[in-house]
Design a protein around this motif. Structure first.
Motif, short mmCIF file in Angstrom:
data_model
loop_
_atom_site.label_atom_id
_atom_site.label_comp_id
_atom_site.label_asym_id
_atom_site.label_seq_id
_atom_site.Cartn_x
_atom_site.Cartn_y
_atom_site.Cartn_z
N ALA A 84 11.40 57.43 -32.20
CA ALA A 84 11.06 58.60 -31.40
C ALA A 84 9.62 59.01 -31.65
CB ALA A 84 12.01 59.75 -31.72
N SER A 108 7.31 56.90 -29.81
CA SER A 108 7.25 57.28 -28.40
C SER A 108 6.41 58.54 -28.21
CB SER A 108 8.67 57.49 -27.89
OG SER A 108 8.65 57.94 -26.56
N LEU A 165 2.83 56.34 -27.17
CA LEU A 165 3.05 56.06 -25.76
C LEU A 165 2.64 57.29 -24.97
CD1 LEU A 165 6.57 54.39 -25.92
CD2 LEU A 165 4.36 53.27 -25.88
N TRP A 208 3.46 59.27 -21.62
CA TRP A 208 4.33 59.38 -20.44
C TRP A 208 4.45 60.83 -20.05
CZ3 TRP A 208 9.11 61.62 -22.07
CH2 TRP A 208 9.37 61.51 -23.44
N TYR A 226 11.92 69.59 -29.21
CA TYR A 226 12.27 69.13 -30.56
C TYR A 226 11.82 70.14 -31.60
CZ TYR A 226 14.01 64.37 -30.20
OH TYR A 226 14.80 63.29 -30.01
N LEU A 257 5.82 67.61 -8.01
CA LEU A 257 5.46 66.58 -8.97
C LEU A 257 5.73 65.22 -8.33
CD1 LEU A 257 4.77 66.29 -12.07
CD2 LEU A 257 7.19 65.81 -12.33
N LYS A 258 4.71 64.41 -8.34
CA LYS A 258 4.91 63.09 -7.71
C LYS A 258 4.78 62.00 -8.77
CE LYS A 258 4.70 61.26 -3.34
NZ LYS A 258 3.97 60.53 -2.39
N LEU A 259 5.74 61.14 -8.81
CA LEU A 259 5.72 60.09 -9.82
C LEU A 259 5.38 58.76 -9.16
CD1 LEU A 259 8.95 61.03 -11.76
CD2 LEU A 259 6.60 61.47 -12.43
N ASP A 307 4.09 55.62 -13.43
CA ASP A 307 4.62 56.74 -14.21
C ASP A 307 6.06 56.47 -14.63
OD1 ASP A 307 2.41 58.24 -14.17
OD2 ASP A 307 2.94 59.41 -12.39
N GLU A 347 6.32 53.98 -17.31
CA GLU A 347 5.91 54.55 -18.61
C GLU A 347 6.99 55.47 -19.16
OE1 GLU A 347 1.07 54.66 -18.28
OE2 GLU A 347 2.21 56.51 -18.12
N ILE A 348 7.52 56.30 -18.26
CA ILE A 348 8.54 57.23 -18.73
C ILE A 348 9.74 56.47 -19.24
CG2 ILE A 348 10.21 58.98 -17.96
CD1 ILE A 348 8.11 60.14 -16.21
N GLY A 405 9.01 55.12 -22.60
CA GLY A 405 8.98 56.24 -23.54
C GLY A 405 10.37 56.70 -23.89
N ILE A 406 11.21 56.85 -22.86
CA ILE A 406 12.58 57.32 -23.09
C ILE A 406 13.37 56.27 -23.85
CG2 ILE A 406 14.72 58.00 -21.94
CD1 ILE A 406 12.79 60.17 -21.68
N PHE A 465 12.44 54.27 -26.15
CA PHE A 465 12.21 54.40 -27.59
C PHE A 465 12.86 55.68 -28.15
CE2 PHE A 465 8.97 51.17 -27.08
CZ PHE A 465 9.05 50.52 -28.29
N LEU A 466 12.92 56.65 -27.25
CA LEU A 466 13.43 57.95 -27.71
C LEU A 466 14.95 57.95 -27.75
CD1 LEU A 466 11.78 60.36 -28.40
CD2 LEU A 466 12.11 61.24 -26.11
N ILE A 511 17.49 60.72 -29.17
CA ILE A 511 17.76 61.87 -28.31
C ILE A 511 19.25 61.98 -27.98
CG2 ILE A 511 17.59 61.01 -25.91
CD1 ILE A 511 15.46 63.31 -25.62
#
Lengths: 511, 276, 496
Positions: free
Chosen positions: B93, B96, B100, B102, B112, C2-4, C8, C11-12, C15-16, C18-19, C23
């Motif tokens: 985490a 990230s 990264l 994003w 968090y 918001l435009k992705l 994007d 990348e998101i 990112g997610i 890894f998270l 999470i």
């Protein structure tokens, strides 16, 4: 770094696998019923005895010659409150040290009625007046493992040393005061620090003394239907004030500071037992169970003992308590567990309790008229203890006050009231009134919160009104009832009142 | 003149420090000595046992109702799993959050951070209900899972990773490394100090943790050391010598970790504390 | 809106990804329980009625749980207990600071001098040991044991320097847990624990002395302490006023400090057994308030922000407040001493089994663990960050060691102190569970039940989960206030 991470993962997986493979269930050779109890070494012996008994008594259950059909596994060390385990579905099959009415009211116990009759562990197979301890709303949910009636036990050697005799069996608080004063006068003359006492401190006498005292004058903590705490009464104030007076005015009971400065050794039974043995206390409050400790002494160290009731007023009573076991409602082994209940009422188990003096046997049948029980050959010094405690249990004994409408959690408010009084932070009336207020508030809260309970409560309140109406017809002359209607027996929920009104002759059969 | 005054002052400081240090050590001294006494000698004024009863340590393992060996094992197993999971998931985490880019990253990170200051007590009760419905009450998995994911660990490692120069990422990208490779071969080894600190704290914290096991575990064979000790104390605590032997043994892993990891630990506290 | 872009999204998703492991657990074991807990606080959730074997309908009770909490005397008592136990925090911080200051000495020196030091240490040791033995200090084995420990530490310390002491200091806090609590429970054992074994003979020797003390002397001693309280109060208020005038303390800080200082004197009214103690306290407080008003009216030489000097105001005056409380307590003790000693003589306290001693006992244990805790290490880090030039400048001005500390070290450490204080307060509010559960079961008579233990016993002994949640959220609000306070004032201070 990375290598360390991977290595630790591998290690953890191996360790977990090993833990899984060697978990206790897989090591068992035959099924086990779990018994949640304490870690007294005797419990282990009792489980062994059970397995032997089961094979002999119920050969129809035996499948393999070399193994008992099933066993009882003791699950001893327990930190957590049993109630929380039970409501979360993880309690053992058999629950020991049980407050039966509370657990039954929450639906946590299996009703035993039919099987109890069939296998011989119903209420008729134990002491009278035990319904309140073992049942709820007319159904049986438990059976005792052992029973005790708290009474005064005297060290006759200590009394003799100071030229005193054992008090009469039925003695009044005034007798107690006189005896203690005399004893304290003879023992502690000219000593800077008092070390020898007639009996335990006010805190140790505490709840038991107060309950017995007020009941002997015809009142109990709760009313007839257990719907209200009625301890805000002069008889209660008197009991508390007596304890205070004896400690600080007459100085016949040791103060907390004296107890602390005297205590040098603790162990099984606490420091008080050692003092009793050494002659620093002439009396302790205990039952036959305390003999386990005194039998550890070498033969020449033993001393003669005898037992009397608590000092009290006209209506003779004593306090009975039981360590009860019941079967958990979430248990999947009910069919096995009920055999353990049968075992508790059997001759083998009761003989074991009789032999090791671990309280009164749960089934009085095996004690009455049994010379092994009444006069054990090896211990002549134990005098009348066995006979007396059995007699008290069969005649005078009543369970401690308890209401299904209030569950004590944490603080015992009446004990708290006593310590407040003794610490000089309140008068007897203030302290007791506060406790009564607390308990009644607790009753109101739990009734308001619980619909099922509220229904029962309304029923009981109605009964209480009817009882009060009947009681209003009573006419007294010189403290004695001369005329009035009788109360139907089934209106009354409080075992004390049932017995007391019978004694007064004001009770009639069910209506 | 100055020399001698300074010397005297230093000596004084030494003496005071030694006296305070003694006060720190005395309880532990009593603990070890009491664990070697006979039961009858416990209450005596002299701390030194007449005969050193080394068998007390053996007796702890063979006592009925005290499954000390199993508790030890459970404790280390649970603390090990929690530590591993926490370090692994937190470092992922943190990677990230720090390496990264994003959209929405910083918002999630704020969330968090916000939960870091929640008293853990608030979560305990619903988590217990959770465990009942998952059927994990009275299992070791139920002990491990709720503590395995921490916001604090993520925060600690992220702060450290932020300071690793970003030229490394670019170099790795030119080499054609994937994000996972970047994490696994470059960043993770470099974040070593933060990870070691987190490892020590998590392990010790879990090894000592009492609230959650106390609530969750019922069967004695699943106890961890803290609640095992609690049960020992309440059921057979009058056997002070054996109890003290058990206490001594339960402190030993911490002493070992402490002695071997002290330097990193001290560094870690300063790292986490001053910046946090 | 918001435009992705596709980039994007890619990348998101990395990112997610890894998270994700974190999470998922985070949502399952933190966020969702949090929501449930808040919901539960407004229901009558009770395990007695809502469990595996009985499922009555869950009722919403609105704010009844919270109302009950504030009308319930128990909650207030337990909040009071929690705050009382937190009075130990200033001592812990002061202890850590002292330890750090001493450890910060430069122990590195030439080899010759180190050998020289060891020789001196050994000589001193031998001399003092033999003197102790000659004086017949108790059982010789014990004396030797203690001397041996001191000696070993001294020798090790003079060889190893800071590291040795730091290790030993840090040890109690590092191992703090059930094991050490059980150890302390045994140490505190009133009957024959090692502490009372040492204390009782000492008390036995003192009690004839105390017993022979006349009532007048006792009265005089008690009065002296009350007067001392007054003098300290007057002095500190005087210092405060002058610092307000100099613009070192803001108006808000001033008011908080004055309030803190006045608490013990107001309490005199309730607790002091000296007949005129309460009156003295009240009149001094009135004087203080009057002076302050006067001062506010006349204005000051330099203007400053109203919360300037907040950390000093709280930390220092908090410590003085605790000190004043101790004076008050001591004065009462001295008054009661002759009567206590005349009867059976003084007896050692029953520590954790005594209603009044239980909290101080826990505080003493906490102090033992707090001296060498993380706080000490933070202070050490802070001390190493102070530039040497500041000290040199102070030396040139001819500052005494005390002045050096007061004018250089203390202000430079103020942000560390503030951080430690806030953290300790937050910890203190949530604390006390483990000690209560291990050592006292919250007793005697609820005297060591803190909020944390109350939540536990309500939730997991009584099963009143709804009510327990309400208590937990109230505690959360308290902690949150401290955090807000920290954001408001802490940051400003750190940026100074």
């Amino acid at each position: 770094m990375n290598k360390a991470l991977i290595a630790s993962l591998v290690l953890l997986i191996i360790a977990s696998a090993a833990t899984y493979l060697f978990r206790p269930e897989t090591m068992e050779r035959y099924p086990q019923v779990e018994w949640m109890s304490d870690s007294n070494p005797q419990r282990f012996e009792q489980t062994e005895l059970f397995e032997k008994w089961l094979g002999e008594k119920h050969p129809e259950l035996v499948k393999r010659k070399d193994l008992p059909p099933f066993g009882v596994k003791l699950s001893a060390a327990n930190n957590q409150s049993t109630i929380i385990q039970a409501v979360s579905g993880v309690a053992g099959d058999l629950i020991d040290h049980l407050n039966v009415p509370i657990f039954a009211a929450m639906g946590l116990l299996k009703p035993l009625g039919a099987d109890a009759k069939k296998q011989g562990f119903d209420l008729s197979k134990t002491y009278p007046n035990m319904e309140a301890l073992l049942g709820y709303e007319g159904e049986q949910y438990g059976y005792p493992c052992n029973v005790a009636v708290s009474s005064f036990i005297f060290n006759e050697d200590t009394l003799k040393r100071y030229g005193m005799r054992v008090p009469r069996e039925t003695w009044t608080p005034e007798d107690f005061e006189r005896y203690s004063k005399e004893f304290m006068k003879r023992t502690n003359q000219g000593n800077a620090r008092r070390t020898i006492f007639f009996s335990l401190s006010a805190e140790s006498l505490g709840g038991t003394f107060i309950t017995i005292y007020v009941r002997s004058y015809g009142i109990d903590t709760y009313n007839e239907t257990l719907t209200k705490c009625v301890a805000n009464d002069d008889r209660f104030y008197n009991a508390y004030e007596l304890l205070y007076k004896w400690t600080y005015v007459d100085k016949i009971l040791p103060t907390a500071a004296e107890v602390a400065s005297n205590d040098t050794e603790s162990g099984f039974g606490g420091a008080a037992f050692s003092h009793f043995i050494n002659g620093n206390y002439a009396a302790i409050i205990a039952g036959r169970w305390s003999l386990v400790r005194f039998r550890e002494l070498a033969e020449n160290e033993r001393f003669p003992m005898s037992m009397t009731l608590f000092p009290q007023g006209p209506f003779k009573n004593a306090l009975i308590s039981a360590r009860s076991t019941g079967i958990y409602a979430g248990s999947r082994k009910y069919d096995m567990a009920k055999y353990f209940m049968e075992f508790l009422a059997s001759k083998e188990y009761n003989d074991y309790i009789i032999k090791y003096a671990d309280g009164l046997p749960p089934n009085p049948k095996y004690a009455i008229g049994n010379p092994d029980y009444l006069t054990p050959k090896d211990y002549p010094n134990e005098g009348n203890i066995h006979a007396k405690e059995l007699e008290y249990a069969m005649t005078y004994a009543l369970p401690a006050p308890q209401t299904p409408y209030y569950r004590t959690t944490g603080t015992n408010w009446f004990g708290f009231a006593l310590s407040k009084l003794l610490a000089g932070r309140a008068t007897a009336k203030e302290a007791v009134d506060e406790a009564v207020e607390r308990v009644n508030r607790g009753i109101a809260e739990s009734v308001a919160a619980n619909d099922k309970l509220a229904e029962l409560y309304r029923r009981d309140i109605d009964l209480q009104h009817k009882i009060d109406a009947v009681k209003n017809t009573w006419k007294f002359r010189r403290g004695k009832i001369v005329s009035g209607e009788k109360i139907p027996e089934n209106w009354i929920k409080n075992p004390f009142h049932r017995k007391y009104y019978t004694h007064l002759g004001m009770l009639k059969g069910a209506e | 003149m100055k020399f001698s005054f300074d010397g005297f002052r230093l000596l004084l400081v030494h003496v005071v420090l030694a006296l305070v240090a003694t006060a720190m050590v005395l309880p532990f001294t009593w603990m070890v000595l009491a664990s070697l006494k006979k039961l009858q000698e416990i209450g005596l004024e002299s701390w030194i046992p007449t005969v050193f009863q080394w068998e007390n340590y053996r007796d702890v393992f063979t006592m009925k109702g005290v499954q000390f060996g199993r508790w030890y094992w459970n404790s280390i197993l649970v603390a090990g799993w929690v530590t591993f999971l926490q370090v692994f998931t937190s470092s992922l985490a943190a990677f990230s959050f720090s390496r990264l880019k994003w959209k929405g990253r910083d918002m999630v990170f704020l969330l968090y951070l916000a939960t870091m200051m929640l008293p853990s007590l608030v979560m305990m009760i619903p988590n217990y209900q959770n465990m009942i419905s998952l059927g994990l009450v009275n299992t070791l998995q139920g002990l491990i899972l709720p503590s395995a994911f921490s916001a604090f660990g993520t925060f600690l490692i992220r702060q450290f990773m932020m300071n690793i120069p970003s030229s490394l990422d670019e170099a790795a990208e030119i080499d054609g490394a994937s994000k996972w490779q970047l994490y696994w071969t470059v960043i993770l080894p470099l974040a070593r100090p933060a990870i070691v600190t987190l490892t020590i704290f998590t392990f010790i914290g879990n090894y000592n943790s009492m609230f959650w096991p106390l609530v969750m575990i019922k069967s004695p064979e699943l106890y961890t050391l803290p609640i095992g000790m609690l049960a020992f104390d309440s059921s057979q605590g009058q056997q002070t010598n054996l109890l003290m032997a058990a206490v001594t043994m339960s402190v030993i892993p911490m002493i070992l970790i402490f002695l071997f990891m002290q330097k990193q630990l001290v560094k870690g506290i300063m790292l986490g504390g001053v910046k946090g | 809106m918001l435009k992705l872009t596709r980039r994007d999204i890619r990348e998101i998703s990395t990112g997610i990804a890894f998270l994700l492991p974190n999470i998922v657990g985070f949502l399952a074991f933190t966020t969702i329980p949090l929501a449930i807990s808040l919901f539960m606080a407004f229901t009558d959730w009770n395990l007695e009625m809502h469990n595996m074997f009985q499922n009555q309908e869950l009722r919403s009770v609105g704010f009844a749980n919270f109302r009950k909490l504030f009308t319930d005397p128990d909650f207030m008592t337990y909040l009071g207990n929690t705050l009382f136990l937190m009075l130990g925090i200033p001592f812990g911080i002061a202890g850590s600071l002292c330890a750090a200051l001493m450890l910060n000495n430069d122990f590195r020196c030439s080899r010759m001098r180190r050998v020289y030091g060891i020789v001196i240490v050994t000589v001193i040791l031998i001399v003092s040991c033999s003197m102790l033995i000659l004086a017949g200090a108790g059982s010789t084995a014990m004396t030797l044991l203690v001397c041996g420990i001191v000696g070993t530490i001294l020798v090790l310390g003079s060889i190893g320097g800071q590291t040795v002491y730091r290790t030993l200091f840090y040890f109690p806090s590092f191992t703090a847990g059930v094991a050490t609590y059980i150890l302390w429970k045994k140490l505190y054992s009133p009957e024959n624990g090692p502490i009372n074994n040492v204390l009782q003979p000492v008390l036995d020797r003192i009690s004839p002395l105390a017993g022979s003390m006349s009532l007048e002397t006792a009265h005089f001693g008690g009065a002296l302490l009350i007067v001392l309280m007054g003098i300290i109060y007057a002095y500190v208020v005087f210092r405060l006023i002058s610092s307000w005038k100099n613009g070192e303390t803001g108006s808000l800080s001033y008011c908080i400090a004055l309030a803190l200082l006045s608490i013990p004197l107001v309490c005199c009214q309730l607790w002091s057994r000296i007949p005129w103690g309460g009156a003295l306290g009240l009149s001094l407080v009135t004087l203080g308030v009057l002076f302050s008003l006067l001062m506010f009216l006349t204005g000051r030489d330099y203007r400053c922000v109203c919360d300037c000097g907040m950390s000093n105001a709280i930390v220092l005056d908090g410590m003085v407040m605790v000190g004043l409380f101790i004076c008050l307590g001591l004065s009462n003790v001295i008054l009661a001493l002759p009567t206590m000693a005349s009867g059976d003589g003084l007896t050692a306290p029953k520590w954790i089994s005594d209603y009044y001693w239980a909290k101080p006992s826990l505080m003493i244990m906490g102090f033992w663990a707090a001296i060498g805790s993380n706080n000490m290490l933070l202070y050490l880090a802070g001390l190493s960050g102070i530039s040497q030039e500041l000290y040199e400048a102070a030396d040139i001005d001819g500052a005494s060691p005390f002045q050096r500390f007061w004018n250089v070290t203390w202000p430079q450490l103020s942000n560390v102190t503030f951080f430690i204080l806030v953290m300790s307060i937050m910890g203190g509010l949530q604390g006390g569970f483990e000690t209560a559960r291990t050592m006292t079961q919250g007793g005697p008579a609820g005297s060591t039940t803190t909020l944390a233990y109350y939540i536990y016993s309500e939730g997991f002994n009584s099963g009143r989960l709804g009510y327990a949640s309400a208590v937990a959220w109230t505690l959360f609000i308290l902690v949150f206030c401290v955090t807000l306070f920290n954001w408001k004032f802490g940051n400003r201070y750190t940026n100074d």
